[in-house]
Design an enzyme around this catalytic site. Structure first.
Site, PDB file in Angstrom:
ATOM      1  N   ASN A 118     -26.531  31.987  31.035  1.00 51.92           N
ATOM      2  CA  ASN A 118     -26.755  31.832  29.601  1.00 51.92           C
ATOM      3  C   ASN A 118     -28.216  31.509  29.258  1.00 51.92           C
ATOM      4  O   ASN A 118     -28.495  30.716  28.365  1.00 51.92           O
ATOM      5  CB  ASN A 118     -25.835  30.741  29.052  1.00 51.92           C
ATOM      6  CG  ASN A 118     -25.415  31.017  27.625  1.00 51.92           C
ATOM      7  OD1 ASN A 118     -25.389  32.169  27.185  1.00 51.92           O
ATOM      8  ND2 ASN A 118     -25.098  29.980  26.889  1.00 51.92           N
ATOM      9  N   ARG A 172     -26.469  22.697  33.402  1.00 50.57           N
ATOM     10  CA  ARG A 172     -26.430  23.315  34.729  1.00 50.57           C
ATOM     11  C   ARG A 172     -26.878  22.363  35.823  1.00 50.57           C
ATOM     12  O   ARG A 172     -26.681  22.630  37.008  1.00 50.57           O
ATOM     13  CB  ARG A 172     -27.308  24.557  34.750  1.00 50.57           C
ATOM     14  CG  ARG A 172     -26.989  25.545  33.634  1.00 50.57           C
ATOM     15  CD  ARG A 172     -28.102  26.550  33.427  1.00 50.57           C
ATOM     16  NE  ARG A 172     -27.965  27.285  32.174  1.00 50.57           N
ATOM     17  CZ  ARG A 172     -28.348  26.803  30.988  1.00 50.57           C
ATOM     18  NH1 ARG A 172     -28.907  25.613  30.909  1.00 50.57           N
ATOM     19  NH2 ARG A 172     -28.165  27.517  29.899  1.00 50.57           N
ATOM     20  N   LYS A 214     -19.779  36.390  38.009  1.00 50.01           N
ATOM     21  CA  LYS A 214     -21.089  37.019  37.815  1.00 50.01           C
ATOM     22  C   LYS A 214     -22.155  36.396  38.697  1.00 50.01           C
ATOM     23  O   LYS A 214     -22.907  37.102  39.369  1.00 50.01           O
ATOM     24  CB  LYS A 214     -21.489  36.938  36.335  1.00 50.01           C
ATOM     25  CG  LYS A 214     -22.665  37.811  35.982  1.00 50.01           C
ATOM     26  CD  LYS A 214     -23.961  37.085  36.239  1.00 50.01           C
ATOM     27  CE  LYS A 214     -25.152  38.016  36.057  1.00 50.01           C
ATOM     28  NZ  LYS A 214     -26.395  37.272  36.284  1.00 50.01           N
TER      29      LYS A 214
END
Length: 277
Positions: A118, A172, A214
């Site tokens: 993102n 993250r 992904k």
DNA sequence: CGCCAGGGACAAC
DNA sequence: GTTGTCCATGGC
């Protein structure tokens, strides 16, 4: 300085902008500074047949030969495609000819793509550089300039979640710290996954917090050199929706789905930049 | 300013 | 299995 004969596909600018590596820097026109495997080298392609590296031959043989995937023939991989059956990929390959899939360090690749989620590529680069400066080893390159090696799992674990947040990782930070703990504790052996079956490696990576299909696919393709891995990010999803409404020929493109994916990614993303709106 | 970015965890269908 | 929401932050 080592001079290498290089007659296969190799466009340094395309690779640097391909979104698979985040520590390439064009220090002067046509010269690329690469930091990887604790080393730093300057690359330059002089003509159609010659590549120079600022290292000795032994270092090229032990590190950069595989890093650049020197022994794979991308012209041959391109020639496998039926150009009349897939005109879009044919155009993508023509336009992006010169891309290669680097054989990068699995740990660095894992962290880089956890960080990537993102976010756009410039932001990813920035965080990775901050991380390296925070807990990587400072070294001096052949031109007397300082660089920082990519930190080990132990170093990242020791930096802690707060130290990671200082690298602008946001939410993250928790994922990167968890991955560092898992790798440092030997709960997952990334190097061993290089020789694992594609599906096994993908599943093993997805067992990590913050690693979905992904990110795991990117690690398989760019860090484990599983050339059939096919990462589907927002750009590739657009390509598939727009140009392959009736389905994408994964079977026909095996075992090189990941290579063709890179052409499509670069072509579609660059095209978007060239033709705004 | 608002929208988007090489997404994934988690909860609620 | 699929869908919606939230997540931090920078690039543009």
């Amino acid at each position: 300085m080592t001079e290498i004969a290089f007659t296969d596909d190799l466009d340094l600018a395309l690779i640097a902008d391909s979104g698979q590596c985040f520590r390439w820097e064009e220090t002067e026109p046509g010269v690329w500074r690469i930091v990887a495997f604790g080393l730093c080298v300057y690359l330059e392609r002089h003509d159609e047949r010659t590549l120079t590296l600022t290292c000795d031959e032994a270092e090229f043989e032990s590190i950069w030969r595989s890093y650049l995937d020197y022994d794979e023939e991308y012209a041959a991989i391109r020639s496998r495609v039926d150009r009349t059956a897939d005109g879009f990929l044919a155009r993508a390959m023509d336009h992006e000819r010169g891309i290669r899939i680097l054989q990068q360090d699995p740990w660095e690749t894992l962290v880089s793509f956890i960080i990537s989620q993102n976010r756009n590529i410039p932001a990813i680069r920035r965080s990775i550089e901050l991380l390296a400066q925070s807990c990587g080893e400072p070294c001096v390159d052949v031109r007397g300039r300082t660089y920082h090696s990519f930190p080990t799992a132990d170093a990242v674990r020791a930096l802690g979640e707060e130290g990671l947040k200082a690298c602008k990782l946001g939410y993250r930070a928790r994922y990167v710290h968890a991955a560092a703990c898992a790798v440092a504790a030997g709960e997952i052996d990334l190097s061993a996954l290089v020789d694992s079956a594609d599906e096994y490696a993908l599943e093993a990576l997805m067992g990590l917090l913050g690693v979905g299909v992904k990110v795991a696919s990117c690690v398989c393709l760019f860090g484990l050199h599983h050339l059939n891995a096919f990462p589907e990010d927002v750009w590739i999803k657009r390509v598939l929706a727009k140009h392959y409404e009736t389905g994408y020929p994964f079977e026909a493109y095996a075992p090189y789905n990941g290579v063709y994916q890179q052409y499509l990614f670069a072509y579609y993303r660059n095209g978007d930049k060239r033709l705004p709106t």
